[in-house]
Scaffold this motif. Sequence first.
Motif, PDB file in Angstrom:
ATOM      1  N   UNK A 119      22.562 -23.317  28.616  1.00  0.00           N
ATOM      2  CA  UNK A 119      22.559 -24.757  28.880  1.00  0.00           C
ATOM      3  C   UNK A 119      21.156 -25.330  28.706  1.00  0.00           C
ATOM      4  N   UNK A 120      20.157 -24.627  29.211  1.00  0.00           N
ATOM      5  CA  UNK A 120      18.775 -25.107  29.068  1.00  0.00           C
ATOM      6  C   UNK A 120      18.395 -25.259  27.603  1.00  0.00           C
ATOM      7  N   UNK A 121      18.758 -24.255  26.792  1.00  0.00           N
ATOM      8  CA  UNK A 121      18.410 -24.323  25.371  1.00  0.00           C
ATOM      9  C   UNK A 121      19.214 -25.405  24.658  1.00  0.00           C
ATOM     10  N   UNK A 122      20.464 -25.589  25.059  1.00  0.00           N
ATOM     11  CA  UNK A 122      21.292 -26.636  24.450  1.00  0.00           C
ATOM     12  C   UNK A 122      20.716 -28.019  24.728  1.00  0.00           C
ATOM     13  N   UNK A 123      20.289 -28.247  25.964  1.00  0.00           N
ATOM     14  CA  UNK A 123      19.717 -29.548  26.321  1.00  0.00           C
ATOM     15  C   UNK A 123      18.366 -29.739  25.641  1.00  0.00           C
ATOM     16  N   UNK A 124      17.622 -28.652  25.503  1.00  0.00           N
ATOM     17  CA  UNK A 124      16.340 -28.740  24.796  1.00  0.00           C
ATOM     18  C   UNK A 124      16.556 -29.147  23.337  1.00  0.00           C
TER      19      UNK A 124
END
Length: 306
Positions: free
Chosen positions: A199-204
């Motif tokens: 999720x963190x990488x997707x939002x980034x």
Amino acid sequence: MRPVLSVVLGASLLLVGCGTRSTDFSDLPGDAAERAKLCFGAAQTFRKAGADAGVDAAELARRQSIESEMREATLIDDFVPAGAWEAFDVEANRQLNTGNWLLDLNRCKIGYGIGEPEPLPSLPEDEGDRLFVCAMASAIKARGSDVSRPIILQHDPQGFHFAHMLVGREGVDRLASRMTDVHRAGGRILLQGAVDSFVDRCVEEHPTAALDHPVQLPEEEPLRAGICSYVSGALIGGGADNPLRGEYLPRVERLAVPLGRAGEGISPAELRLLEQEIEKKVGALGPSTSIFAACEKAYLGDASIT
């Protein structure tokens, strides 16, 4: 002859280097029993996930070795009585279902000084597959392992956004095809153990998915009203199974009056065309909750509920 103090000191340093690990529990539970259960459970899940995934014999042996080291380092047997292992296994399975056991394992490996952290799984190369994993991971983060029905993407604001980005890219029929076996798709993500990292990488990669992303609605009507009506339905649909419904139902009801006025006089043919445009536009805006907040501001102004 070396001085006695030097001999004793040298022997002490040798024992420290060989017999103990460097520990750092700052990123782990302070209670020793809670920490042991978390960390041994993560190591146990790591081994089980490898077996379920069919890793080769060498990799499985490596995972078993990590499990054994974690057992010794955490003193887990001191905290779990002989007759309580069944209950512990239930808790370990709960840990698997959060989808973050690999992240837990890495914190534990660092904390107990057991080798290097495990590499985190990567997102798929294909953009469509990537967006689908982003949508599913977001929903799992919000709902845990309860991902057996396609509607879960509607009930998670970020999952909603990624799913509609995918609709804008591939069309709604392709998303429906991907969702035919949503339970298995969710299971594959859970088995990788790094949901929060996904999720963190997707939002980034897609800053519009951030929950605090400011949404700019189109000015033209009835498109703007149509978007707001569409998102309103997503936020309250699904009955009691929808965790957002309780908060948003009164807000949706309040917004319905100005939306109804904005959408007056639309013919059925215009409505069908509008629906197709809405599905594409929504994916470019942001999470459903952020879109709805922008709708409240647009139609209710200072009277909006925040």
